[in-house]
Design an enzyme around this catalytic site. Structure first.
Site, PDB file in Angstrom:
ATOM      1  N   ASP A 168       0.827  -1.202   0.000  1.00  0.00           N
ATOM      2  CA  ASP A 168       0.000   0.000   0.000  1.00  0.00           C
ATOM      3  C   ASP A 168       0.867   1.260   0.000  1.00  0.00           C
ATOM      4  O   ASP A 168       2.063   1.217   0.296  1.00  0.00           O
ATOM      5  CB  ASP A 168      -0.924  -0.014   1.212  1.00  0.00           C
ATOM      6  CG  ASP A 168      -2.274   0.638   0.933  1.00  0.00           C
ATOM      7  OD1 ASP A 168      -2.365   1.422  -0.032  1.00  0.00           O
ATOM      8  OD2 ASP A 168      -3.235   0.369   1.680  1.00  0.00           O
ATOM      9  N   ASP A 187     -10.490   1.671  -3.631  1.00  0.00           N
ATOM     10  CA  ASP A 187     -11.024   1.337  -2.316  1.00  0.00           C
ATOM     11  C   ASP A 187     -12.547   1.299  -2.327  1.00  0.00           C
ATOM     12  O   ASP A 187     -13.160   0.835  -1.367  1.00  0.00           O
ATOM     13  CB  ASP A 187     -10.565   2.358  -1.273  1.00  0.00           C
ATOM     14  CG  ASP A 187      -9.138   2.121  -0.810  1.00  0.00           C
ATOM     15  OD1 ASP A 187      -8.623   1.011  -1.021  1.00  0.00           O
ATOM     16  OD2 ASP A 187      -8.537   3.048  -0.230  1.00  0.00           O
TER      17      ASP A 187
END
Length: 721
Positions: free
Chosen positions: A458, A524
């Protein structure tokens, strides 16, 4: 389309050529060598075939413009390196100086060499102390790849301010397509008239960013996925960049791409060379044909994932930071029961990480939560036959961490104080050799000790004022290169390790990072209706098997909208399928429903990995029609999604593009089953099966099912025996 070939035809010899023809993958380019500096591309598009040398020369000659009133005495051409010294008054290829001197080089051709469908063009300006090499290649997939190397041959430093690679577009390209976006809504399309002047898209975020354009495209007004000639350019770079679409008053139109440098970021010492990232151009009759070239290019790489994409469960939306060993063991059991093949432990497992305000940088298992380490969970996951994956965010650091307290000099900053924080995070300076060595050692150890088969990597904030500390020297570009080195080394040490590029969702999606990773986390946002657009436009460059697409829980965390499993799972089918859901909350009927969609995902994942992605252009965008057609066009499946109510009821016919027009197919509904309640007052006549030609399905089409908004129909298409 002509059969691919690898042919270069030249007029005369290498020193006497007037034109050069390169072909491969259904694409031709023609270079005119009759300029006073470096060659110019006079044609880029459909394969011209094995035309004669005289015809190549004629094509180049036909493109030479006349001199006109009000202009220079020598007509400037859009060359591979357009320069003011050759009369070019548009955006130049190279901008730089030697402390204010030597700002305008005159790079002239010194050599040209051809190898199959590749050409290397060398140019130099001995007086200004610069030399350049441009490499062009028409790839087997039909992409036009360019890269630039610029060397300082002078006696003092040369500051490079800008370097761009140029791709001409046809004169009748009068519309631009690019993408913008934000967190939870990446790759949102924008269209503009391609008028005289520049349309510039830049990223200054240290990564491409959620608002960056994945592709800069220009084509005939109204081009869609099925029709309309369109050309597009992508820069394979994971940092700051600049993409330009420009039309000049002299009728030149082009796309250009290159890095965007921070001030003073690239200073070439004598003998030093700057090497650009690859700029990749594609074209097609319609965006589906353009994107297919990118997909074919990626799929042909030796490093491309060849095995079926494992069905993945990620724990984030199931448990967030609430890490409890027994709860996660139960989640692993539930995942196995529905057919999951990869179990990924997300954020919250490492030292001091009970929320998002602390712990980043301390990459050690937190024994206060995991007294026996991750071993109990890893053992259970692997014993159940699943792979174990782990979430990391190695480029970031919380000020509240042992790492930041011990090494404050490892944090990127432009002065003595730190940049503004984001998500309570700062950024680690990977260009610092000690910092990068620490990250590599920790990741290497974690992968080895925990039998990690997959890293979710990430990157949750933009880079702001990315400098090396009190000296204030920019370090954005060096951090991208350091990241690439870490990824390359980690993959070398662990050849079977797969890595996902996640960056606040889809904020680092580019072919630079995808040279080193196996998929991207597309967004997301798991809301399936939002995902329709996000996945559609991410797919302009990224093949579906590299796009993470997960089933969502019934109430979508990012939008608070309720979504049925059939919609969420159906839209995820054209991607790398996974699950983002606390499966332990489901009863046996709920688990059985999830398991059915997992079986469908496994059934269709091979065509997704190898087939062509198609989108039907529709005037009524209340209904989305997309599908996957197998390489041999013997099999396909399509999803018909009712995003909102249609203007008409029933909604009329839909077309199924991409099928072989001469083949007859059997078409049938896979989902929903007849017992599912739908608003139609009579059965859909063809739902149990019909036979039709690919031509009729692609032109006349068939009646769309009457559906409630937020519903999806999955249909299967097979060639008749």
């Amino acid at each position: 389309m002509h059969s691919p070939s690898t042919v270069a035809s030249m007029i005369g010899g290498p020193t006497m050529s007037s034109a050069l023809h390169l072909r491969d993958g259904g694409t031709s380019i023609v270079l005119d060598l009759r300029t006073d500096s470096v060659p110019t591309i006079v044609y880029w598009g459909d394969d011209l075939g094995d035309i004669s040398a005289a015809a190549v020369d004629g094509l180049a000659l036909a493109a030479v413009p006349q001199r006109v009133s009000g202009g220079l005495d020598v007509t400037a051409r859009l060359t591979l390196l357009p320069q003011p010294s050759s009369g070019w008054l548009g955006t130049p290829a190279i901008q730089g100086h030697r402390t204010g001197r030597g700002f305008s080089p005159r790079l002239a051709l010194t050599d040209i060499s051809v190898d199959g469908a590749s050409v290397t063009v060398s140019a130099a300006d001995e007086r200004r102390g610069l030399s350049a090499v441009i490499e062009l290649e028409v790839t087997p997939a039909g992409l036009l790849r360019q890269r630039l190397s610029l060397t300082n041959t002078g006696d003092d430093d040369y500051t490079l301010d800008a370097a761009l690679l140029f791709f001409p577009v046809p004169a009748d390209a009068d519309e631009i397509l690019d993408t913008s976006g934000r967190h939870l809504r990446e790759r949102s399309p924008q269209r503009h008239a391609f008028t005289i002047g520049s349309h510039v898209r830049e990223s200054r975020r240290g990564r491409p960013g959620a608002d960056s354009t994945l592709l800069h495209a220009a084509g005939r007004r109204g081009f869609g996925f099925e029709s309309g000639l369109v050309h597009g350019v992508h820069l394979a770079w994971s940092g700051n960049h600049r993409l330009v679409a420009e039309r000049t008053p002299t009728a030149d139109g082009f796309l250009a791409a290159g890095e965007l440098f921070e001030p003073g970021e690239v200073i070439l010492a004598p003998g030093q060379t700057y090497r650009s990232p690859d700029a990749l151009g594609s074209w097609g009759e319609g965006l589906s044909a353009l994107s297919a070239r990118f997909h074919d290019e990626l799929r042909a790489r030796p490093s491309h994932v060849a095995r079926p994409r494992p069905i993945t469960l990620n724990t984030w939306e199931a448990v967030y930071f609430d890490h409890d060993v027994e709860r996660l063991l139960a989640l692993a059991d539930a995942a196995d029961s529905v057919g999951v093949e990869r179990f990924v432990l997300d954020d919250g497992w490492f030292l001091g990480r009970r929320d998002d305000e602390a712990g980043l940088g301390d990459w050690y298992v937190d024994r206060s939560v995991w007294p026996d380490g991750l071993t109990p969970l890893v053992d259970r996951v692997i014993d159940l036959g699943m792979e174990f994956g782990l979430w990391v965010e190695p480029e970031m650091v919380n000020p509240d961490s042992d790492l930041a307290r011990a090494h404050p000099d490892w944090l990127l900053s432009a002065r003595e104080d730190l940049p503004l924080s984001a998500r309570q995070q700062q950024v680690l300076d990977l260009a610092n050799p000690e910092a990068s060595a620490y990250v590599l050692e920790r990741l290497d150890a974690l992968v080895t000790e925990n039998r990690v088969a997959y890293l979710k990597w990430d990157h949750n904030r933009d880079l702001l004022e990315p400098g090396d500390g009190p000296s204030g020297r920019a370090r954005s570009r060096e951090n991208v290169l350091a990241l690439y080195d870490i990824l390359d080394t980690l993959r070398l040490r662990h050849p079977h390790l797969e890595i996902e590029s996640c960056a606040s969702g889809g904020a680092r999606v580019d072919l630079g990072i995808l040279q080193r990773t196996d998929r991207i986390w597309t967004s997301d946002c798991l809301d399936p209706l939002e995902r329709l657009q996000i996945q559609k436009y991410t797919g302009l460059v990224v093949p579906p098997e590299m796009m993470g697409a997960h089933f969502s829980s019934p109430v979508v965390h990012s939008t608070d909208r309720t979504a049925r499993l059939e919609l969420s799972a159906g839209i995820a089918l054209i991607g790398h399928v996974g699950i983002e859901w606390d499966l332990t909350s489901l009863d046996e009927f709920g688990l059985a429903a999830v398991a059915r969609w997992v079986r469908l995902a496994k059934h269709y994942r091979d065509p997704v990995r190898t087939g062509s992605i198609v989108h039907a252009d529709r005037s009524d965008d209340a209904i989305d029609v997309r599908g996957v057609v197998s390489h041999d066009r013997e099999h396909a499946f399509f999803t018909i999604t009712q995003a909102r109510t249609s203007v008409t009821l029933p909604p009329g016919r839909i077309r199924l593009p991409g099928l072989d027009p001469t083949t007859e197919y059997t078409v049938s509904v896979v989902e929903p089953s007849p017992e599912h309640h739908q608003p139609g007052q009579s059965p859909l006549a063809w739902a149990t099966g019909l036979t039709a030609s690919g031509r009729s399905l692609g032109t006349a089409g068939l009646q769309a099912p009457v559906q409630f908004p937020g519903r999806l129909t999955l249909i299967d298409v097979h060639a008749t025996a």
